[in-house]
Design an enzyme around this catalytic site. Sequence first.
Site, PDB file in Angstrom:
ATOM      1  CD  GLU A   1      14.285  81.292  35.538  1.00 39.27           C
ATOM      2  OE1 GLU A   1      13.375  81.478  34.705  1.00 39.27           O
ATOM      3  OE2 GLU A   1      15.313  82.003  35.605  1.00 39.27           O
TER       4      GLU A   1
ATOM      5  CG  HIS B   1      13.683  85.700  29.801  1.00 38.39           C
ATOM      6  ND1 HIS B   1      13.044  86.835  29.346  1.00 38.39           N
ATOM      7  CD2 HIS B   1      12.885  85.168  30.753  1.00 38.39           C
ATOM      8  CE1 HIS B   1      11.907  86.986  29.999  1.00 38.39           C
ATOM      9  NE2 HIS B   1      11.781  85.987  30.861  1.00 38.39           N
TER      10      HIS B   1
ATOM     11  CG  HIS C   1      14.984  85.320  37.971  1.00 33.03           C
ATOM     12  ND1 HIS C   1      14.852  86.643  37.632  1.00 33.03           N
ATOM     13  CD2 HIS C   1      14.243  84.635  37.069  1.00 33.03           C
ATOM     14  CE1 HIS C   1      14.065  86.766  36.585  1.00 33.03           C
ATOM     15  NE2 HIS C   1      13.683  85.561  36.215  1.00 33.03           N
TER      16      HIS C   1
ATOM     17  CG  ASP D   1      14.377  81.935  31.037  1.00 34.25           C
ATOM     18  OD1 ASP D   1      13.246  81.785  31.529  1.00 34.25           O
ATOM     19  OD2 ASP D   1      15.261  82.660  31.535  1.00 34.25           O
TER      20      ASP D   1
END
Length: 304
Positions: free
Chosen positions: A75, A90, A48, A77
């Site tokens: 992951e 993010h 993450h 963003d």
Amino acid sequence: MNKHQNLALAFFLIAFSQMTNAQSLTRADSLVKQLHNPADKKIMVTAHRGDWRNAPENSLAAFKNAIKMGVDIIELDLAQTKDGVIVIMHDQTIDRTTNGKGKPGDFTLSEIKSFRLKNGLGRVTDHTIPTLQEVMLLVKGKVLINLDKSYPYYNEAYAILKNTGTLKQAIFKTDERYAEVKKRYPSILDSITFMAVIDLDKPDARQILTNYQQYMHPVAFELNFKTDTSSLLRDNKFINTNGSRIWINSLWASLNAGHDDDTAVDKGNTRDSWDWLIAHGATMIQTDRPKELLLYLKQKGLHR
């Protein structure tokens, strides 16, 4: 050269060709193959925002650390600058993670590169906000990428992935329903690797999921749930049978009804955390504790 020598040479050339092809396959190629095999029971680990415990979240350094660690997927963003460049961020603003203030869209790429990312303690570092292109060139051939917060930017991300030769390495995702996604992105939807996000606490969760599998066959479904009473947690083998993997987050408790990383690591209770997720169908786990999860899975023989 006689017949036997010709035959020996032919066998040598075949073996050499096979060896060369094998060597040309990257780790990412193997991961893509694994991703598209829903019957495979080895767990794919997603870091993450990269290794944010040892580098600023969503930074190139965090992604490099995660690759070295051996994760399968990272992951990140997406956001967009004033001049249309896709960057990695993010929050809706850069306030929390950098020494700047404002929205990514308030700045050009040149301006946003002047800010510095903060580490987990809130201290300013020398690291800058990366672009998606920089990230994809970094991870090319090495690891898969999960594009979170990407729904507004599918077309832009698609172009970057095509240009960098990394389209197969990226997983697009959204919690929008199939009809809406098909309407918004009709020209690329059949060309991308796609994962649908399903909120199991919604009464029509099963219908949303089956509708996707009827028309599209996503590579995976991300199942989120605040309570663990959904029938889809007990009856979900059909998801694999119909060609999709199951992704469950082990991050904070609101995404997994408390079967989370902290239960596994801080409390030493894997039975009610990672084991529980795997027992309920997860073959992809997004974690804030990638190092610990990888070690645990390898000890159990559940990671490649």
